[in-house]
Design a protein around this motif. Structure first.
Motif, PDB file in Angstrom:
ATOM      1  N   ASN A 113       0.825  -1.193   0.000  1.00  0.00           N
ATOM      2  CA  ASN A 113       0.000   0.000   0.000  1.00  0.00           C
ATOM      3  C   ASN A 113       0.867   1.253   0.000  1.00  0.00           C
ATOM      4  N   ASN A 114       0.701   2.102  -1.029  1.00  0.00           N
ATOM      5  CA  ASN A 114       1.471   3.348  -1.151  1.00  0.00           C
ATOM      6  C   ASN A 114       2.983   3.114  -1.093  1.00  0.00           C
ATOM      7  N   VAL A 115       3.434   2.060  -1.780  1.00  0.00           N
ATOM      8  CA  VAL A 115       4.864   1.743  -1.852  1.00  0.00           C
ATOM      9  C   VAL A 115       5.367   2.076  -3.255  1.00  0.00           C
ATOM     10  N   PRO A 116       6.351   2.969  -3.383  1.00  0.00           N
ATOM     11  CA  PRO A 116       6.882   3.324  -4.708  1.00  0.00           C
ATOM     12  C   PRO A 116       7.894   2.296  -5.194  1.00  0.00           C
ATOM     13  N   LEU A 117       8.249   2.394  -6.471  1.00  0.00           N
ATOM     14  CA  LEU A 117       9.305   1.580  -7.060  1.00  0.00           C
ATOM     15  C   LEU A 117      10.557   2.446  -7.219  1.00  0.00           C
ATOM     16  N   VAL A 118      11.678   1.926  -6.744  1.00  0.00           N
ATOM     17  CA  VAL A 118      12.937   2.672  -6.761  1.00  0.00           C
ATOM     18  C   VAL A 118      13.824   2.122  -7.877  1.00  0.00           C
ATOM     19  N   PRO A 119      14.315   2.969  -8.776  1.00  0.00           N
ATOM     20  CA  PRO A 119      15.123   2.484  -9.906  1.00  0.00           C
ATOM     21  C   PRO A 119      16.423   1.817  -9.457  1.00  0.00           C
ATOM     22  N   ARG A 120      16.873   0.861 -10.247  1.00  0.00           N
ATOM     23  CA  ARG A 120      18.206   0.313 -10.017  1.00  0.00           C
ATOM     24  C   ARG A 120      19.247   1.387 -10.305  1.00  0.00           C
ATOM     25  N   TYR A 121      18.985   2.179 -11.340  1.00  0.00           N
ATOM     26  CA  TYR A 121      19.872   3.279 -11.697  1.00  0.00           C
ATOM     27  C   TYR A 121      19.065   4.574 -11.694  1.00  0.00           C
ATOM     28  N   ARG A 122      19.300   5.412 -10.698  1.00  0.00           N
ATOM     29  CA  ARG A 122      18.615   6.704 -10.640  1.00  0.00           C
ATOM     30  C   ARG A 122      19.251   7.654 -11.655  1.00  0.00           C
ATOM     31  N   TYR A 123      18.402   8.350 -12.396  1.00  0.00           N
ATOM     32  CA  TYR A 123      18.939   9.304 -13.352  1.00  0.00           C
ATOM     33  C   TYR A 123      19.342  10.569 -12.608  1.00  0.00           C
ATOM     34  N   PRO A 124      20.583  11.034 -12.743  1.00  0.00           N
ATOM     35  CA  PRO A 124      21.045  12.167 -11.936  1.00  0.00           C
ATOM     36  C   PRO A 124      20.646  13.529 -12.478  1.00  0.00           C
ATOM     37  N   GLY A 125      20.139  13.600 -13.703  1.00  0.00           N
ATOM     38  CA  GLY A 125      19.842  14.892 -14.305  1.00  0.00           C
ATOM     39  C   GLY A 125      18.356  15.149 -14.429  1.00  0.00           C
ATOM     40  N   ASP A 126      18.000  15.948 -15.418  1.00  0.00           N
ATOM     41  CA  ASP A 126      16.618  16.318 -15.691  1.00  0.00           C
ATOM     42  C   ASP A 126      16.003  15.227 -16.560  1.00  0.00           C
TER      43      ASP A 126
END
Length: 477
Positions: free
Chosen positions: A450-463
């Motif tokens: 419930n209300n749990v987001p998905l976190v990327p394996r690789y976060r994009y650092p820019g826009d």
């Protein structure tokens, strides 16, 4: 205000002014009663506090009606009522944008938003703004920056515990639409390159040209047109920016041939160096589109082994839900592109809801045999990436669950999240100025919480809205 045209003198004579306090009282009561009658929450044994939250929201709206004198008071009272549920599928929005009175927006010449580290910084500014881009907001009027944003923005939109909500809504802190239920900042402190700067805010009209320039710059969100393209290095980029379930809308008209193309060219696509499923801009809709994309790209055999679904669904047994399902069934049955299985599913669901209503049961309980755990994803020559932004919710999250189970690599921004209450109706409130988004069913046993987001394996650092730079970054992963 309405006017009566006098025949002889052609005079504009006012008939009456809108009674916004009365509108707020009747719409708040209607909102409360619709939620109580049609939402799965009030009868959910796993959410015993839901009905009380509904009652508390009504009480606050009625209290505010005592001092409401304009449209802004009406609108923001009902919006805050909906926000109390912290549910993206329970909201209050204008019913008719043409009818909606215009709010006079003001700003102090700059906007802030949350960065990837949840720091609020100036992200766009007018030439005469008193602070530069990148300046960190410390606080205003003796209130620290985080508390101020939660009080003035989070309480108005809900789900402020989610990073995605802060990213999507944070720019509203320095946009004043005339909300009478909050106090806009007057004097703020910024950190500018390590030096403290106090600024007295000079609020002024936020003109349409200024909004068109600065709001997109603050929100940083892109939505590529639905379709398939091949990049110079051979990467196949598939844009899936909308899953609207209305079969006569542009999304469906673009998705139908796209899915057919993916299925027809599957071997060629999977022989490319990489495939990108671009979900940026996708707010949800109908998860059937996500399923059909997965079946076309990975194949039916692989898709049939995926187990990301809940173990059951409880549909609220109510006339409102039954009427909505009737409308969906009529649309599906009349459209030649609707798969037969979809028509059968809606027809059976409607029959189940009607049977539960006749038996005076709170829910139609739709359960199915559990599937075994998802096996390792099938091997493909191509690395398959999935890009999300902070607005990914609802059917977009359903798509992400499926694609991840099939082996996609998650990149981009952390997603939004949704509760276990899904599939909405949109009843218009009695005044005609607002409408609700109200869920009809509740998932049981859904793997994603419930209300749990998905976190990327690789976060994009820019826009993440900068498509050209994003494309280059992915090809270098």
């Amino acid at each position: 205000m309405k006017y009566l045209l006098a025949t002889a003198l052609l005079l504009a004579v006012p008939v009456h002014a809108e009674d916004w306090a009365a509108d707020l009282r009747k719409d708040a009561q209607a909102m409360h009663d619709d939620i109580a009658k049609n939402h799965p929450g009030p009868v959910d044994p796993l959410n015993p506090g839901f009905a009380a939250k509904n009652d508390e929201g009504l009480a606050l709206a009625l209290q505010r009606a005592q001092t409401t004198t304009n449209y802004a008071g009406y609108f923001f009272a009902l919006q805050a009522y909906a926000a109390r549920f912290d549910d993206g599928h329970l909201s209050f929005v204008p019913a008719d944008m043409a009818k909606e009175p215009k709010l006079d927006l003001q700003w102090p010449g700059f906007l802030t938003n949350f960065d990837t580290n949840d720091v609020q910084r100036v992200v766009t500014r007018a030439a005469d703004a008193p602070v530069p881009n990148g300046a960190r907001l410390v606080g205003c009027d003796g209130i620290d920056a985080a508390t101020l944003a939660q009080r003035n923005v989070g309480a108005q939109y809900g789900r402020w515990n989610l990073h995605a909500s802060r990213v999507m809504r944070g720019a509203r802190l320095f946009v004043d639409p005339g909300n009478p239920w909050i106090q806009r900042p007057r004097r703020c402190t910024f950190d500018v390159n390590g030096s403290t700067r106090d600024v007295d805010l000079a609020w002024r009209p936020f003109t349409v040209p200024e909004r068109e320039l600065h709001l997109p710059a603050a929100w940083h969100r892109a939505a590529e047109p639905i379709g398939l393209k091949t990049l110079p290095d051979g990467t196949v980029w598939i844009a899936l920016s909308d899953f609207d379930g209305d079969l006569d809308k542009p999304a469906a008209k673009a998705l139908t041939p796209l899915i057919a193309q993916i299925a027809a060219e599957r071997d060629t696509i999977l022989a490319s160096p990489r495939v990108v499923l671009d979900l940026r801009g996708n707010n949800g809709g109908d998860s059937t589109w996500a399923i059909r994309v997965a079946q076309a790209l990975w194949g039916m055999e692989a898709f049939d082994k995926v187990n990301v679904e809940s173990t059951a669904v409880d549909w609220r047994a109510s006339s409102g839900v039954a009427d909505r399902l009737k409308g969906i069934l009529a649309m599906y049955a009349a459209h030649p592109d609707t798969p037969v299985d979809d028509v059968t599913w809606i027809r059976n669901t409607l029959a189940g809801v009607n049977a539960a209503i006749a038996a005076h049961k709170p829910y139609f309980h739709d359960a199915w045999d559990p599937k075994p755990p998802t096996p390792p994803p099938p091997p493909t020559h191509a690395r398959i990436y999935m890009v999300t932004d902070a607005g990914c919710a609802s059917a977009c999250l359903d798509a992400a669950d499926i694609y991840l189970a099939l082996g996609a690599i998650h990149v981009g921004e952390e997603t939004s999240a949704d509760t276990l209450y899904m599939d909405v109706r949109t009843p218009v409130l009695p005044s005609g100025y607002g409408k609700l988004s109200v869920a009809m069913k509740v998932y049981r046993g859904r793997p994603r919480g419930n209300n749990v987001p998905l976190v990327p394996r690789y976060r994009y650092p820019g826009d993440v809205a900068d498509t050209t730079t994003l494309e280059k970054w992915i090809t270098e992963l």
